[in-house]
Scaffold this active site. Structure first.
Site, PDB file in Angstrom:
ATOM      1  N   SER A 228       0.823  -1.218   0.000  1.00 37.92           N
ATOM      2  CA  SER A 228       0.000   0.000   0.000  1.00 37.92           C
ATOM      3  C   SER A 228       0.860   1.273   0.000  1.00 37.92           C
ATOM      4  O   SER A 228       1.843   1.377   0.745  1.00 37.92           O
ATOM      5  CB  SER A 228      -0.916   0.010   1.226  1.00 37.92           C
TER       6      SER A 228
ATOM      7  N   THR B  27      -8.967  -2.020   2.251  1.00 40.29           N
ATOM      8  CA  THR B  27      -8.653  -2.407   0.883  1.00 40.29           C
ATOM      9  C   THR B  27      -8.943  -3.881   0.668  1.00 40.29           C
ATOM     10  O   THR B  27      -9.480  -4.566   1.552  1.00 40.29           O
ATOM     11  CB  THR B  27      -7.202  -2.005   0.513  1.00 40.29           C
TER      12      THR B  27
ATOM     13  N   LYS C  17     -13.455  -4.721   1.341  1.00 39.42           N
ATOM     14  CA  LYS C  17     -14.293  -3.536   1.091  1.00 39.42           C
ATOM     15  C   LYS C  17     -15.792  -3.823   1.200  1.00 39.42           C
ATOM     16  O   LYS C  17     -16.562  -2.948   1.592  1.00 39.42           O
ATOM     17  CB  LYS C  17     -13.989  -2.959  -0.296  1.00 39.42           C
TER      18      LYS C  17
ATOM     19  N   ASP D 248     -13.531   6.372  -3.178  1.00 38.54           N
ATOM     20  CA  ASP D 248     -12.925   6.053  -4.481  1.00 38.54           C
ATOM     21  C   ASP D 248     -13.541   6.885  -5.608  1.00 38.54           C
ATOM     22  O   ASP D 248     -12.835   7.446  -6.450  1.00 38.54           O
ATOM     23  CB  ASP D 248     -13.086   4.561  -4.812  1.00 38.54           C
TER      24      ASP D 248
ATOM     25  N   GLY E  14     -15.794  -2.159 -17.315  1.00 39.23           N
ATOM     26  CA  GLY E  14     -15.701  -2.935 -16.081  1.00 39.23           C
ATOM     27  C   GLY E  14     -16.963  -2.808 -15.261  1.00 39.23           C
ATOM     28  O   GLY E  14     -17.736  -1.838 -15.426  1.00 39.23           O
TER      29      GLY E  14
HETATM   30  P1  NAP Z   1     -12.956  -6.250  -9.250  1.00 41.98           P
HETATM   31  O1  NAP Z   1     -14.129  -5.915  -8.416  1.00 41.98           O
HETATM   32  O2  NAP Z   1     -12.295  -7.577  -9.113  1.00 41.98           O
HETATM   33  O3  NAP Z   1     -13.422  -6.065 -10.803  1.00 41.98           O
HETATM   34  C1  NAP Z   1     -12.541  -6.393 -11.845  1.00 41.98           C
HETATM   35  C2  NAP Z   1     -13.147  -5.951 -13.182  1.00 41.98           C
HETATM   36  O4  NAP Z   1     -12.152  -6.135 -14.203  1.00 41.98           O
HETATM   37  C3  NAP Z   1     -14.366  -6.775 -13.611  1.00 41.98           C
HETATM   38  O5  NAP Z   1     -15.265  -5.944 -14.319  1.00 41.98           O
HETATM   39  C4  NAP Z   1     -13.743  -7.807 -14.565  1.00 41.98           C
HETATM   40  O6  NAP Z   1     -14.645  -8.308 -15.534  1.00 41.98           O
HETATM   41  C5  NAP Z   1     -12.710  -6.964 -15.243  1.00 41.98           C
HETATM   42  N1  NAP Z   1     -11.626  -7.734 -15.829  1.00 41.98           N
HETATM   43  C6  NAP Z   1     -10.653  -8.418 -15.170  1.00 41.98           C
HETATM   44  N2  NAP Z   1      -9.829  -9.010 -16.074  1.00 41.98           N
HETATM   45  C7  NAP Z   1     -10.290  -8.686 -17.313  1.00 41.98           C
HETATM   46  C8  NAP Z   1      -9.869  -8.999 -18.642  1.00 41.98           C
HETATM   47  N3  NAP Z   1      -8.775  -9.741 -18.873  1.00 41.98           N
HETATM   48  N4  NAP Z   1     -10.571  -8.486 -19.679  1.00 41.98           N
HETATM   49  C9  NAP Z   1     -11.661  -7.709 -19.467  1.00 41.98           C
HETATM   50  N5  NAP Z   1     -12.122  -7.378 -18.225  1.00 41.98           N
HETATM   51  C10 NAP Z   1     -11.443  -7.878 -17.162  1.00 41.98           C
HETATM   52  O7  NAP Z   1     -11.780  -5.184  -9.057  1.00 41.98           O
HETATM   53  P2  NAP Z   1     -11.932  -3.623  -8.661  1.00 41.98           P
HETATM   54  O8  NAP Z   1     -11.842  -3.474  -7.190  1.00 41.98           O
HETATM   55  O9  NAP Z   1     -13.102  -3.077  -9.379  1.00 41.98           O
HETATM   56  O10 NAP Z   1     -10.560  -3.009  -9.252  1.00 41.98           O
HETATM   57  C11 NAP Z   1     -10.342  -2.972 -10.648  1.00 41.98           C
HETATM   58  C12 NAP Z   1      -9.095  -2.162 -10.988  1.00 41.98           C
HETATM   59  O11 NAP Z   1      -9.246  -0.821 -10.553  1.00 41.98           O
HETATM   60  C13 NAP Z   1      -7.809  -2.689 -10.349  1.00 41.98           C
HETATM   61  O12 NAP Z   1      -6.777  -2.594 -11.323  1.00 41.98           O
HETATM   62  C14 NAP Z   1      -7.556  -1.715  -9.227  1.00 41.98           C
HETATM   63  O13 NAP Z   1      -6.170  -1.594  -8.920  1.00 41.98           O
HETATM   64  C15 NAP Z   1      -8.090  -0.425  -9.847  1.00 41.98           C
HETATM   65  N6  NAP Z   1      -8.456   0.566  -8.835  1.00 41.98           N
HETATM   66  C16 NAP Z   1      -7.744   1.736  -8.815  1.00 41.98           C
HETATM   67  C17 NAP Z   1      -8.044   2.692  -7.876  1.00 41.98           C
HETATM   68  C18 NAP Z   1      -7.254   3.975  -7.860  1.00 41.98           C
HETATM   69  O14 NAP Z   1      -7.298   4.702  -6.853  1.00 41.98           O
HETATM   70  N7  NAP Z   1      -6.562   4.310  -8.927  1.00 41.98           N
HETATM   71  C19 NAP Z   1      -9.084   2.479  -6.948  1.00 41.98           C
HETATM   72  C20 NAP Z   1      -9.807   1.287  -7.005  1.00 41.98           C
HETATM   73  C21 NAP Z   1      -9.474   0.326  -7.961  1.00 41.98           C
HETATM   74  P3  NAP Z   1     -15.540  -9.620 -15.231  1.00 41.98           P
HETATM   75  O15 NAP Z   1     -16.765  -9.146 -14.497  1.00 41.98           O
HETATM   76  O16 NAP Z   1     -15.837 -10.163 -16.574  1.00 41.98           O
HETATM   77  O17 NAP Z   1     -14.689 -10.540 -14.402  1.00 41.98           O
END
Ligand code: NAP
Length: 290
Positions: free
Chosen positions: A20, A67, A71, A107, A132
Site C-alpha cells: 500500500s 482495501t 471492502k 474512491d 468494467g
Molecule cells: P474487481 O471488483 O475484481 O473487478 C474487476 C473488473 O475487471 C471486472 O469488471 C472484470 O470483468 C474486469 N476484468 C478483469 N480481467 C479482465 C480482462 N482480462 N478483460 C476484461 N475485463 C477484465 O476489481 P476492482 O476493485 O473493481 O478493481 C479494478 C481495478 O481498478 C484494479 O486494477 C484496481 O487496482 C483499480 N483501482 C484503482 C483505484 C485507484 O485509486 N486508482 C481504486 C480502485 C481500484 P468480469 O466481471 O468479466 O470478471
C-alpha cells in the site's frame, strides 16, 4: 515523527497490505500539518476481519482505510454507512467516533477529483463509457452520476455483471440515463464516438495487456480516457492515447484524491495542496512517479 502516548492512530486494513502507498501519503500530510497523528498498515486476513475491526475501535483508532479483500465484507461490522457507500456496496474508509464506526467510499470522489485535476474534465452534462463492472466501476458509476453525467454506459467482459450494476443504480440516481452491454461494442466507431470520456475500471493494463477492439483514435475530438490502473504508469491504452494526442491520465491522481478525501473525513481538515502527490513522487521509483 515522534510517537507519544497522545498520538492519534489511523491506518489501513487489507490482505495483502504491504504494497500500500497510503501510509506514505497520509504520514506526509500529518507531518506537513504538524498533526500528532500516524497511519499504520494492518495486515488482516479475511477470517480475522470482524475481530480486527472490533479491536481497532476498542483500541481507539480515529479511523482506517479498507482495501482488498475487505471492502464489501466489512459492511455488516459497521454501525452506520454513508448513503453513497451503501449504493456503491463497498466501503474504503471508516471513521471511528466514540467507538461508533461509520463507513464511507471515497474512491468515486477520488475519480471525479482526478478528472478535474488531471484532465480538467467536468462530468456535468457528459456521456461516459465505464469499462468494467466490479467494485471500482460501482464507485465510478455512482460518483459520475452524482457529478452530473447525463449518460453512463457500463461495458464489461461478463455482460451480466454490467446489467446487474446498472439495475442496482438505475432509478436511484436521477438525471442519468444508464445502459449496460458487452465489450464487443468497443469495435463500433459510432458507439465509441458517442462518449466524452472513457474510464477503465478493470485490471486490464496491469500486465501490459489491452482491450481488443478499442481504438482511442475513434473517440470524438476532445474526448478523454482515464485509466484507474497506475502500475505500470503507462498502460498500453494510455500509450495508444499518447500516440494519438488524446488527453489521458493514469490512476495515481485518483489514488491521491481518494486519500485526501479520507484524510478530511478523519481530521476535518484538507491535507496541504499537492502534499500527498509530492510524497508519492519522492517515494516511487523513477518510471512510476506521478
Ligand atoms: P474487481 O471488483 O475484481 O473487478 C474487476 C473488473 O475487471 C471486472 O469488471 C472484470 O470483468 C474486469 N476484468 C478483469 N480481467 C479482465 C480482462 N482480462 N478483460 C476484461 N475485463 C477484465 O476489481 P476492482 O476493485 O473493481 O478493481 C479494478 C481495478 O481498478 C484494479 O486494477 C484496481 O487496482 C483499480 N483501482 C484503482 C483505484 C485507484 O485509486 N486508482 C481504486 C480502485 C481500484 P468480469 O466481471 O468479466 O470478471
Amino acid at each position: 515523527m515522534t510517537i507519544t502516548g497522545k498520538t492519534t492512530v489511523t491506518g489501513i486494513i487489507g490482505a495483502p497490505v504491504a504494497h500500500s502507498l497510503s501510509p506514505v501519503m497520509h504520514n506526509a500530510a500529518f507531518g506537513a500539518l504538524g498533526l500528532d497523528w500516524v497511519y499504520v498498515p494492518f495486515p488482516v486476513p479475511p477470517a480475522r476481519l470482524e475481530a480486527a475491526v472490533a479491536g481497532l475501535a476498542a483500541a481507539g483508532v480515529a479511523g482506517f482505510n479498507v482495501t482488498i479483500p475487505h471492502k464489501v465484507a466489512i459492511m455488516p461490522f459497521l454501525d452506520a454507512i454513508d448513503p453513497d457507500a451503501e449504493l456503491i456496496g463497498a466501503v474504503n474508509t471508516v471513521l471511528v467516533r466514540e467507538g461508533r464506526l461509520t463507513g464511507y467510499n471515497t474512491d468515486g470522489l477520488g475519480l471525479v477529483a482526478a478528472l478535474a485535476g488531471k484532465l480538467t474534465f467536468d462530468p456535468r452534462g457528459k456521456s461516459v463509457l465505464v469499462l468494467g463492472a466490479g467494485g471500482a466501476a460501482r464507485s465510478a458509476v455512482v460518483s459520475l452520476a452524482r457529478a452530473g453525467a447525463v449518460r453512463v454506459h457500463v461495458a464489461n467482459r461478463t455482460t451480466d455483471a454490467a446489467v446487474t450494476l446498472v439495475d442496482l443504480v438505475a432509478g436511484r440516481l436521477e438525471g442519468t440515463a444508464f445502459a449496460a452491454g458487452s465489450l464487443d461494442a468497443l469495435a463500433d466507431p459510432a458507439f465509441i464516438g458517442s462518449f466524452d470520456l472513457v474510464v477503465n475500471t478493470t485490471s486490464v493494463g496491469m500486465s501490459g495487456d489491452s482491450f481488443s477492439g478499442l481504438d482511442p483514435a475513434l473517440l470524438k475530438s476532445g474526448a478523454c480516457i482515464y485509466d484507474m490502473v497506475y502500475a505500470p504508469p503507462v498502460t498500453p491504452l494510455l500509450a495508444q492515447c499518447g500516440a494519438h494526442g488524446i488527453p489521458c491520465a493514469n490512476g495515481l491522481g485518483m489514488l491521491v484524491a481518494q486519500g485526501e478525501a479520507a484524510f478530511r473525513i478523519w481530521t476535518g481538515v484538507a491535507p496541504p495542496e499537492g502534499c500527498m502527490e509530492r510524497a508519492l513522487a519522492a517515494f516511487l521509483p523513477e518510471p512510476c512517479k506521478p
